[in-house]
Design a protein around this motif. Sequence first.
Motif, PDB file in Angstrom:
ATOM      1  N   GLN A   1      42.113  34.555  35.921  1.00 42.25           N
ATOM      2  CA  GLN A   1      42.066  35.737  36.778  1.00 42.25           C
ATOM      3  C   GLN A   1      42.143  37.047  35.997  1.00 42.25           C
ATOM      4  O   GLN A   1      42.023  38.116  36.578  1.00 42.25           O
TER       5      GLN A   1
ATOM      6  N   LEU B   1      44.385  50.462  38.165  1.00 43.24           N
ATOM      7  CA  LEU B   1      44.648  49.192  38.834  1.00 43.24           C
ATOM      8  C   LEU B   1      45.462  49.450  40.092  1.00 43.24           C
ATOM      9  O   LEU B   1      46.206  50.432  40.166  1.00 43.24           O
TER      10      LEU B   1
ATOM     11  N   THR C   1      48.203  44.381  41.464  1.00 40.22           N
ATOM     12  CA  THR C   1      47.674  43.853  40.202  1.00 40.22           C
ATOM     13  C   THR C   1      48.584  44.241  39.044  1.00 40.22           C
ATOM     14  O   THR C   1      48.827  43.434  38.146  1.00 40.22           O
TER      15      THR C   1
ATOM     16  N   LYS D   1      51.503  41.941  39.046  1.00 38.78           N
ATOM     17  CA  LYS D   1      51.109  40.619  38.560  1.00 38.78           C
ATOM     18  C   LYS D   1      51.008  40.619  37.033  1.00 38.78           C
ATOM     19  O   LYS D   1      51.508  39.708  36.361  1.00 38.78           O
ATOM     20  N   TYR D   2      50.393  41.662  36.464  1.00 41.14           N
ATOM     21  CA  TYR D   2      50.249  41.760  35.014  1.00 41.14           C
ATOM     22  C   TYR D   2      51.606  41.896  34.337  1.00 41.14           C
ATOM     23  O   TYR D   2      51.841  41.314  33.277  1.00 41.14           O
TER      24      TYR D   2
END
Length: 373
Positions: free
Chosen positions: A191, A224, A228, A231-232
């Motif tokens: 992803q 972003l 996101t 998540k990163y």
Amino acid sequence: MVHRILGNIVRNKLNTGKAIILMGARQVGKTTLVKELFKGSDEMIWLNGDELDVQNLFENVSATRLKYILVNKRYVVIDEAQRIKDIGLKLKLIADELPEVQLIATGSSSFDLANKVNEPLTGRKWEYKMYPLSFAEMVQHHGLLDEKRLLPHRLVYGYYPDVVNNPGDEKEILKQLSDSYLYKDILMWEQIKKPEKLLKLLQAIAFQIGNQVSYSELGQLCGLDSKTVEKYVVLLEQCYVIFRLGSFSRNLRNELKNSKKIYFYDNGIRNAIIADFSLSESRSDIGALWENYIISERQKKLEYDKMWRNSWFWRTTNQKEIDYIEEGDGQIRAFEFKWNPSAKYKTPKQFSESYPDSTFSVVTPDNMDEFLL
């Protein structure tokens, strides 16, 4: 060679009937440590999960074939185990069918490795985290005085073993690490499509060391959305590049309850990401470098010494703040970090009144050994 604290810990767990899982970022010394443990032994077999034939070996492996592969071997090391599909089930198969074999698995990403070994190996493993070299390890290596003299250098270049062992080549080594190698597992993850966004996010985090961070603000800086970004951040944390501190809140209505700060496990990586290796004496961010260094070193100490503590920072809506809070064994300990030993600091009255049984200390380069040793 610098003696690693985890060496004795892992050695004492050999042949206790449980698998040993060693996790940490790439290049922190996991492979070196395990090789040192079995130096000269012909009872050990080494399998590198980064190699395609090793991945294929485990694809449809049976207990019968394993017995032939591991015949006369007492120790099985699977390096970079997160690269092997369903590694937890494969480790369980070895543990079940070959109970006399000591399993050691290393991995550089807990989101792959820990999630896949926890259930199959519940109650049957010792799990340890390994970090870049620590202040304590370097003091043990060449003495407290020498290591404290090198502190300005460590604040800039950090503690990765290759960096410490190759003076003069620090910038080149850190550039190679920070360019892609450190995030290899994240970039392989299906992803993650835009590695340049990941670097922009890391740069944004690097410039906010010591400050509260907002996922939405970070997202605006690197293009972003906030989900996101979160998540990163979680993935980077699970690959041992960064870690988060939450805000401590118990009694006061105006305490920040959901804020967070993000730190790097290594100062050198942080400075490589923003391409700033200027001398510590001339830096405007020296306070942030000191804070990142001392908090990351404390995390190493807590892990290696098995000190069960929760770590936080404290801040109120009217900007009263304490750098670092530890809570453990029913006690709250507060710490402020000052690069200048003569800097004055007073405990916020709101904090001392709300937590009268807490202790408070200021940590500077003069007394850092009390905090880290």
